[in-house]
Structures are given as C-alpha cells and as structure tokens.
Design a protein around this motif. Structure first.
Motif, PDB file in Angstrom:
ATOM      1  N   GLY A  13      39.803  44.705  38.304  1.00  0.00           N
ATOM      2  CA  GLY A  13      39.236  44.542  39.648  1.00  0.00           C
ATOM      3  C   GLY A  13      40.337  44.647  40.702  1.00  0.00           C
ATOM      4  O   GLY A  13      41.527  44.784  40.368  1.00  0.00           O
ATOM      5  N   GLN A  14      39.962  44.559  41.956  1.00  0.00           N
ATOM      6  CA  GLN A  14      40.932  44.715  43.050  1.00  0.00           C
ATOM      7  C   GLN A  14      42.041  43.665  42.971  1.00  0.00           C
ATOM      8  O   GLN A  14      43.228  43.980  42.976  1.00  0.00           O
ATOM      9  N   LEU A  15      41.630  42.407  42.901  1.00  0.00           N
ATOM     10  CA  LEU A  15      42.613  41.326  42.950  1.00  0.00           C
ATOM     11  C   LEU A  15      43.442  41.251  41.669  1.00  0.00           C
ATOM     12  O   LEU A  15      44.674  41.112  41.719  1.00  0.00           O
ATOM     13  N   ARG A  36      37.139  42.697  30.735  1.00  0.00           N
ATOM     14  CA  ARG A  36      35.885  42.365  30.065  1.00  0.00           C
ATOM     15  C   ARG A  36      36.009  42.440  28.536  1.00  0.00           C
ATOM     16  O   ARG A  36      35.386  41.670  27.811  1.00  0.00           O
ATOM     17  N   ASP A  40      35.036  38.150  28.057  1.00  0.00           N
ATOM     18  CA  ASP A  40      33.796  38.546  28.740  1.00  0.00           C
ATOM     19  C   ASP A  40      33.112  37.295  29.295  1.00  0.00           C
ATOM     20  O   ASP A  40      32.651  36.448  28.537  1.00  0.00           O
ATOM     21  N   LEU A  41      33.045  37.196  30.590  1.00  0.00           N
ATOM     22  CA  LEU A  41      32.473  35.993  31.208  1.00  0.00           C
ATOM     23  C   LEU A  41      30.964  35.897  31.022  1.00  0.00           C
ATOM     24  O   LEU A  41      30.363  34.888  31.344  1.00  0.00           O
ATOM     25  N   ALA A  64      34.616  38.401  38.465  1.00  0.00           N
ATOM     26  CA  ALA A  64      33.385  37.888  39.070  1.00  0.00           C
ATOM     27  C   ALA A  64      32.325  38.967  39.047  1.00  0.00           C
ATOM     28  O   ALA A  64      32.638  40.160  38.958  1.00  0.00           O
ATOM     29  N   THR A  66      30.432  40.807  41.329  1.00  0.00           N
ATOM     30  CA  THR A  66      30.606  41.003  42.777  1.00  0.00           C
ATOM     31  C   THR A  66      29.579  41.965  43.401  1.00  0.00           C
ATOM     32  O   THR A  66      29.692  42.271  44.585  1.00  0.00           O
ATOM     33  N   ILE A 103      38.737  32.153  42.310  1.00  0.00           N
ATOM     34  CA  ILE A 103      38.517  32.729  43.637  1.00  0.00           C
ATOM     35  C   ILE A 103      37.046  32.638  44.018  1.00  0.00           C
ATOM     36  O   ILE A 103      36.167  32.945  43.209  1.00  0.00           O
ATOM     37  N   TYR A 129      24.301  35.797  45.158  1.00  0.00           N
ATOM     38  CA  TYR A 129      25.737  35.883  44.837  1.00  0.00           C
ATOM     39  C   TYR A 129      26.463  34.643  45.367  1.00  0.00           C
ATOM     40  O   TYR A 129      27.215  33.974  44.647  1.00  0.00           O
ATOM     41  N   LYS A 133      28.429  31.701  43.264  1.00  0.00           N
ATOM     42  CA  LYS A 133      29.855  31.440  43.492  1.00  0.00           C
ATOM     43  C   LYS A 133      30.070  29.966  43.875  1.00  0.00           C
ATOM     44  O   LYS A 133      31.046  29.340  43.446  1.00  0.00           O
ATOM     45  N   VAL A 155      37.306  41.640  50.969  1.00  0.00           N
ATOM     46  CA  VAL A 155      38.503  42.075  50.224  1.00  0.00           C
ATOM     47  C   VAL A 155      38.530  43.599  50.028  1.00  0.00           C
ATOM     48  O   VAL A 155      37.509  44.207  49.701  1.00  0.00           O
TER      49      VAL A 155
END
Ligand SMILES: NC(=O)c1ccc[n+]([C@@H]2O[C@H](COP(=O)([O-])OP(=O)(O)OC[C@H]3O[C@@H](n4cnc5c(N)ncnc54)[C@H](OP(=O)(O)O)[C@@H]3O)[C@@H](O)[C@H]2O)c1
Length: 290
Positions: A13-15, A36, A40-41, A64, A66, A103, A129, A133, A155
């Motif tokens: 991901g980005q972060l 993942r 894997d969440l 996340a 997202t 995050i 969402y 979160k 972000v």
C-alpha cells in the motif's frame, strides 16, 4: 545484541511502501514487511501464525480495507480487516510487550466541525469505512494499552492509487473535469507520515521521550478543497485540462464523505516533536517523482 524488529503490514500500500523506502535511514532496526500473502487481515489464523513465528519489538499496522465506496456493501470484509483483526493484532502485541502503531482516518468524524478536530473531538462516522476504522481504533486501544492510533487524511504517494495520480491521468485524457469544491481537508504525503511513524519509534526505542500512548492526529499543513488540490496539480504539471468546481450534491457516491475533514496535529508535535510539512511543498515533492 540483535536489533529491535519492526513488523509492518500493508507493504504494497501507499504508506507501507513509503516505510519500506525509509529502511536504510533507520539501520538500528530490523524490518519485517508483510503483505496479504504473509499476513491476511481477513484471515485471523494468519495473524496468529505470524506472531507464533515472529517476535516483533514494534508493530506498525498500515494494512486496511480502504475502498470507501465498496465498504458500504462489502461490510463483513471491511469489518474483519479494519476492526476485528486490528483487535487481534493488539492482543498479540500485548502478549509480546510490543508497542502497536495503527493508522486511522479523518472519516471517524462526521465533517460538521468548523475548526480542526482535536483528538478528543466527538466521533460520528457517516460511512461504513469510517465506522469500521473507529471500531479498529477502539479494539486496538482496548487490547493493548501500548497502542498509538494515528489518524490521518487524504493520503497520496508516488506509489499506489490516489487522487494525485488519478488527476494526472484524467487531465491527460480529458479536455474538461469537474472536481468537488465543497469538501475541505488536508492532503498528506504518505512519505511524511512514514517518517513521522519511524521517528516516533526511534524516539521511544532510544528513550529520548517517555512514550505516551493513545490517539494522535497527523496531516500535512494547510486546508484546501479537492478542487484546489486538482488546480495545484494541474499548474505544477503544466497540464491543459479545463477544471470546474462542482458540489458534493452533484457528485453522488455510495459512501457519504465528510465536508470538513481537518485534523489538529498539535499533540504529535507536543509529545514527539513532529511537525508537519506544508501541503504544497509535500505535493511538489511527490509530483517531482512522478
Ligand atoms: N488513503 C487515504 O486517503 C487514507 C486517508 C486516511 C487514512 N488512511 C489510512 O491510512 C492507512 C494506510 O492507507 P494507504 O493509503 O497506504 O492504503 P492503501 O494504499 O489502500 O494500502 C492498504 C494496504 O492494505 C492491504 N490490505 C487490504 N486488505 C488486506 C488484508 N485482508 N490483509 C492484508 N493486507 C490487506 C492492501 O493490500 P493489497 O495491496 O494486496 O490490496 C494494501 O497494500 C490505512 O489505515 C488507511 O485506512 C488512508
């Protein structure tokens, strides 16, 4: 003596990607980056397996669900990834005496505020969402007292999918574009947030600060609308697409978005000495690398 290990989820991901780019700047730590495939969440067993095989000293949860609009209907998956698994990670972290940084988002607020939201401002998510979160925040703090929740906003990065890259693509493809002008917030370059997170860990690990856990806000500095953001991208990249401002009412989406989404980032500065960067400077630094 072996180096303290930092585990990071969401490496693609980005972060997560931006944190991986900083690895060489923090040679005092060892990193385990997971995607993942490794953790894997949406599958609690893989979380349990990860902690059986690894004993991280710090855990950064960047993964996340997202897809904000998709989360309105894919409720179970969003809940598993953004809430249930975050609670499970926190439980394992507690057992391992491992501080957790997870995050979260400006979407925990309903957008009705008029001044930047302090960390204790009343939460009231207006989409699924945001709700998942928020639950993730609560579970993390409940299961591991050594948790830092960092809420951020809007972000973007050179890596992954985001508004900046979508705008550049669309402005190259289309002669005109309508962009929402009545939602305001603070765009955040994921690179700055990545550095903020690793700086916090470094300061805790070196005992430069006494850790204070709980909720923090971190966004780049400044308040703009999506329309203003798009205008700045256009100007800097010297694109020729004609931009017009539209309203949220004229641009319906499955998930509602908060109108005012500005976070007060003062606590992170007061406790960890982290100041945010001006949004334009941050944007230019990303655009220079695109
Ligand atoms: N993007 C924003 O504008 C924004 C705004 C406020 C807060 N945040 C929060 O900031 C954090 C980082 O966001 P981001 O922009 O880096 O998000 P992102 O680019 O969408 O990355 C999310 C990562 O999570 C991974 N993921 C999704 N489901 C997973 C699962 N079941 N198991 C393991 N990994 C899974 C994705 O994996 P794949 O690559 O395999 O899909 C992806 O790499 C998130 O907590 C997000 O909620 C983001």
């Amino acid at each position: 003596m072996s180096k303290p290990t930092i585990a990071v989820t969401g490496k693609n991901g980005q972060l997560g990607f931006e944190i991986s780019q900083l690895e060489n700047q923090f040679p005092q730590f060892q990193f385990i980056f997971t995607g993942r495939q490794e953790l894997d969440l949406d599958n609690p067993e893989t979380v349990d397996d990860f902690f059986q095989q690894n004993k991280p000293s710090y855990f950064i949860n960047c993964a996340a669900y997202t897809a904000v609009d998709k989360a309105e209907t894919d409720i179970e998956t969003a809940m598993a990834v953004n809430a249930t698994s975050v609670g499970l990670i926190a439980k394992h972290c507690r057992e391992h005496n491992c501080p957790l940084i997870t995050i979260s988002t400006d979407y925990v607020f309903d957008g009705q505020g008029k001044v930047p939201y302090p960390i204790d401002y009343t939460t009231n998510p207006i989409n699924h969402y945001g709700y998942t979160k928020l639950l993730g925040e609560e579970l993390a703090l409940q299961h591991n007292p050594n948790t830092i929740v960092i809420r951020t906003s809007w972000v973007y990065s050179t890596h992954g999918n985001n508004f900046v890259k979508t705008m550049i693509r669309l402005m190259n493809e289309k002669p005109t574009l309508s962009i929402v002008g009545d939602q305001v917030g603070s765009p955040t370059n994921a690179k700055n947030l990545a550095l903020a997170i690793l700086t916090i860990i470094q300061k805790i690990d070196s005992k430069e600060v006494t850790p204070e856990y709980g909720i923090y806000h971190y966004s780049d500095k400044g308040v703009i609308s999506w329309f203003q953001f798009a205008k700045e991208i256009k100007a800097y990249k010297k694109l020729h697409c004609k931009l017009t401002s539209t309203t949220t009412a004229n641009y319906p989406t499955p998930a509602k978005r908060p109108a005012y989404s500005v976070l007060d980032s003062s606590r992170i500065k007061a406790v960890y000495g982290i100041d945010s960067t001006d949004w334009k400077e941050s944007l230019y630094s990303c655009l220079d690398n695109l």
